[in-house]
Design an enzyme around this catalytic site. Structure first.
Site: not given
Ligand code: PLP
Length: 399
Positions: A140, A225, A254
């Site tokens: 994701f 990520d 985040k």
């Molecule tokens: C939440 C998330 C994203 C995307 O972040 P947004 O601010 O919702 O675009 C990308 N990678 C990971 C691992 C995430 O948990």
């Protein structure tokens, strides 16, 4: 207005791209949130780990209000007195050389994809338009067209084509598959240290370290990520520290604002970000002084208030406690720090009914990938609150 009226309004006027629990929240403080009827809940989702520092942290609030009264947005056409300081502080903390600030997590991922492609053409010498990026199954990384182009989740992709080419998908945790997928045109390997949305999936020990050395040997940019795993969630500032490695590009988002504001950043430990020249990439709001002031304080709070160590301690304690109350319906309990998944056997009928019952007893969490509940409270949770939560979780999974 009553909860039902708020819910009806959302259902009537909003796009139905979410299926929230029917709790209408109006206030938050630390690990607690309150609904419009005055009921209090423990937040065990933390807005998908965006409020690691706890709801409405007073120091972040103060930094935000003070900066909002002074200067909010200049665009990058001009400089501002927060951006450089944000760069310096986040680079010191993460041992990075360069930073590129964006807004959402998905934008940070897009930025990484663009940057490693350019690096591939300009530095590695990959023929134009031939760059390949390796990603993992069940990843994701966000919701834009390019990002869902390399998703393997049907709900995220169906009906949204045509997709962006240039990605290869390998099983998560399989180092041989990664090694075999490399071609002379591979420019990057993009991976989550722990797959959060897939259901808190931990790779085998040593996986990231092995990936690090493959990337080094074959001249590939390792992109971690850490938008969900980063900033204390797993009991370290960055999850890469569990394996003693350093990525070439690290993505954070985040909790970079403690939940106050959308802020993300691409951190670079090599010269990869150096390939970008003026005019080649940007964002109107990226790096704005309000975002920078909020992020600076959100990072300070995380470190100065011992939240990362607390996540490690409380995470171990929570995980042990959950293992002691497990029932035959529970298939596996796993996690690192305060990123914990409880997976039920498929015949238990999915995790959502458990989330419903937990909500009725004062704990908010959300099922992820149908059979798993993720427990990820703010990192300020105390032992006493974990004990309280364990009692409730026991009664719900036994009931
Ligand atoms: C939440 C998330 C994203 C995307 O972040 P947004 O601010 O919702 O675009 C990308 N990678 C990971 C691992 C995430 O948990």
């Amino acid at each position: 207005m009553k909860a039902d009226a708020f819910i009806a309004m959302e259902e009537r006027l909003g796009a139905h791209n979410y299926h929230p629990l029917d709790v209408v929240l109006t206030r938050g403080e630390g690990v607690w949130v309150w609904d419009v009827d005055g009921r209090k809940y423990l937040d065990c989702l933390s807005a998908y780990s965006a409020v690691n520092q706890g709801h409405c942290h007073p120091r972040i609030f103060k930094a935000m209000v003070e900066q909002a009264a002074r200067l909010t947005l200049t665009s990058r056409a001009f400089r501002n007195d927060q951006l450089g300081r944000f760069y310096e502080e986040i680079c010191d903390l993460t041992r990075s050389h360069k930073v590129l600030p964006m807004n959402s997590g998905a934008e940070a991922v897009e930025t990484a994809v663009k940057t490693v492609r350019k690096w591939g053409y300009r530095v590695k010498g990959v023929p134009e338009d031939q760059a390949e990026i390796i990603v993992c199954r069940n990843n994701f990384h966000g919701r834009t067209i390019t990002v869902i182009s390399f998703s393997t989740d049907d709900a995220s992709r169906d009906g949204f084509g045509p997709f962006t080419p240039g990605f290869r998908i390998v099983p998560f945790g399989d180092i041989d598959a990664l090694s075999s997928a490399v071609t002379p045109n591979t420019v990057g390997f993009l991976v989550e240290p722990i797959q959060g949305e897939a259901g808190v999936i931990l790779p085998p020990a040593g996986y990231l370290k092995a990936a690090r050395s493959i990337c080094r040997d074959r001249n590939i940019v390792l992109i971690l990520d850490e938008i969900q795993t980063g900033l204390g969630r797993t009991g370290k500032l960055l999850a890469e520290e569990h394996e003693g490695i350093e990525a070439d590009l690290t993505l954070v988002g985040k909790a970079l604002s403690g939940g106050f504001y959308p802020i993300s950043a691409v951190l670079s430990n090599s010269e990869v970000l150096g390939v970008l020249q003026p005019g080649e990439h940007g964002s109107t709001f990226g790096g704005n002084p309000l975002a920078c002031a909020v992020a600076r304080e959100a990072l300070k709070v995380l470190v100065e208030e011992g939240m990362i160590e607390n996540a490690a301690r409380m995470g171990d304690y929570f995980l042990k406690g959950l293992n002691q109350i497990r029932t035959p319906g529970v298939r596996e309990i796993r996690g690192k720090g305060l990123m914990i998944g409880m997976e039920f056997h498929p015949e238990m009928g999915g995790a959502r009914p458990y989330c419903q019952r937990l909500k009725e007893k004062g704990i908010l969490c959300k099922e992820t990938h149908e059979h798993t509940i993720r427990f990820a409270p703010p990192l300020v949770i105390t032992r006493e609150t974990v004990d309280w939560a364990l009692d409730i979780i026991r009664s719900v999974i036994e009931g």
